[in-house]
Design an enzyme around this catalytic site. Structure first.
Site, PDB file in Angstrom:
ATOM      1  N   HIS A 261       0.819  -1.640  -0.029  1.00 49.89           N
ATOM      2  CA  HIS A 261       0.014   0.026  -0.459  1.00 49.89           C
ATOM      3  C   HIS A 261       0.568   1.394  -0.465  1.00 49.89           C
ATOM      4  CE1 HIS A 261       0.754  -0.799   4.197  1.00 49.89           C
ATOM      5  NE2 HIS A 261       0.847   0.167   4.396  1.00 49.89           N
TER       6      HIS A 261
HETATM    7  C1  T46 Z   1       2.544   0.622   7.116  1.00 47.14           C
HETATM    8  C2  T46 Z   1       3.378  -1.115   6.922  1.00 47.14           C
HETATM    9  C3  T46 Z   1       4.871  -0.574   7.241  1.00 47.14           C
HETATM   10  C4  T46 Z   1      -4.392  -0.741  12.570  1.00 47.14           C
HETATM   11  O1  T46 Z   1      -6.414  -0.820  13.447  1.00 47.14           O
HETATM   12  N1  T46 Z   1      -4.005   0.658  13.864  1.00 47.14           N
HETATM   13  C5  T46 Z   1      -2.681   0.327  13.388  1.00 47.14           C
HETATM   14  O2  T46 Z   1      -2.038   1.311  13.508  1.00 47.14           O
HETATM   15  C6  T46 Z   1      -2.771  -0.588  12.543  1.00 47.14           C
HETATM   16  C7  T46 Z   1      -1.104  -0.245  11.277  1.00 47.14           C
HETATM   17  C8  T46 Z   1      -2.859  -1.411  11.846  1.00 47.14           C
HETATM   18  N2  T46 Z   1      -3.619  -1.405  11.870  1.00 47.14           N
HETATM   19  C9  T46 Z   1      -5.063  -2.511  11.566  1.00 47.14           C
HETATM   20  C10 T46 Z   1      -5.819  -2.311  10.460  1.00 47.14           C
HETATM   21  C11 T46 Z   1      -5.464  -3.646   9.920  1.00 47.14           C
HETATM   22  O3  T46 Z   1      -6.838  -4.746  10.241  1.00 47.14           O
HETATM   23  O4  T46 Z   1      -4.405  -3.801  12.127  1.00 47.14           O
HETATM   24  C12 T46 Z   1      -4.401  -4.850  10.721  1.00 47.14           C
HETATM   25  C13 T46 Z   1      -3.294  -4.531  10.121  1.00 47.14           C
HETATM   26  O5  T46 Z   1      -2.729  -3.753   9.624  1.00 47.14           O
HETATM   27  P1  T46 Z   1      -2.336  -3.981   8.380  1.00 47.14           P
HETATM   28  O6  T46 Z   1      -2.487  -4.951   6.972  1.00 47.14           O
HETATM   29  O7  T46 Z   1      -2.483  -2.493   7.262  1.00 47.14           O
HETATM   30  O8  T46 Z   1      -0.376  -4.183   7.617  1.00 47.14           O
HETATM   31  P2  T46 Z   1       1.046  -3.614   7.387  1.00 47.14           P
HETATM   32  O9  T46 Z   1       2.074  -4.157   7.993  1.00 47.14           O
HETATM   33  O10 T46 Z   1       0.497  -4.615   5.823  1.00 47.14           O
HETATM   34  O11 T46 Z   1       1.402  -2.582   7.172  1.00 47.14           O
HETATM   35  C14 T46 Z   1       1.435  -1.754   8.057  1.00 47.14           C
HETATM   36  C15 T46 Z   1       0.470  -0.288   8.391  1.00 47.14           C
HETATM   37  O12 T46 Z   1      -0.569  -0.777   8.797  1.00 47.14           O
HETATM   38  C16 T46 Z   1       0.990   0.545   7.124  1.00 47.14           C
HETATM   39  O13 T46 Z   1       0.540   1.909   7.767  1.00 47.14           O
HETATM   40  O14 T46 Z   1       2.285   1.507   6.258  1.00 47.14           O
HETATM   41  O15 T46 Z   1       3.051  -1.400   8.542  1.00 47.14           O
END
Ligand code: T46
Length: 132
Positions: free
Chosen positions: A49
């Protein structure tokens, strides 16, 4: 594309090492949120993303992983493998984290609260957004 890295000072003595992170000093923004990624599955990349407005700094405080950054024109990869290395993820940088070591703890500092509407999770949408 230039990737901005931050060499964090290690304040060490005979007892061990310490690194301090300070908003608007060694971290180039106001820190509103800290989260960390750990217990990752082998060979399962994350990210895929870009953010519209969010600024972040990533630090592998333990272990290592690979970070791919893509500004829509150029792609660059970097290995995060030291707690004294910070990498800035600016807005509009598509990013993918992969090849996590089993012990990896990836800490992320962000200048804003979590907001799903700030994410572009579709690569075509990202390319369209930066070209418009
Ligand atoms: C990024 C990279 C480096 C939340 O509810 N609160 C939060 O602060 C975050 C970061 C995530 N979430 C929820 C959203 C999803 O349901 O946690 C779940 C996993 O998040 P995501 O699929 O976005 O995780 P990554 O590892 O793909 O991305 C994360 C961050 O979301 C993103 O901002 O830049 O790490």
């Amino acid at each position: 594309m230039d990737i901005e890295t931050i060499k964090l000072s290690i304040l060490g003595d005979v007892r061990g090492q310490l690194i301090s992170l300070e908003a608007n000093k060694n971290i180039p923004f106001n820190i509103k949120r800290v989260y960390y990624i750990f217990g990752t599955m082998p060979n399962v990349p994350r990210g895929f993303h870009a953010h519209k407005n969010l600024n972040q700094v990533l630090i592998a405080v333990k272990g290592q992983c690979t970070l791919l950054l893509d500004d829509g024109t150029e792609k660059k990869e970097l290995i995060l493998n030291s707690p004294d290395l910070g990498v800035v993820i600016p807005p509009l940088a598509w990013h993918v984290m992969s090849q996590f070591s089993p012990d990896c703890i990836l800490m992320c500092l962000a200048d804003d609260y979590y907001d799903e509407s700030d994410y572009m999770r579709d690569y075509d949408e990202f390319i369209e957004y930066i070209r418009s």
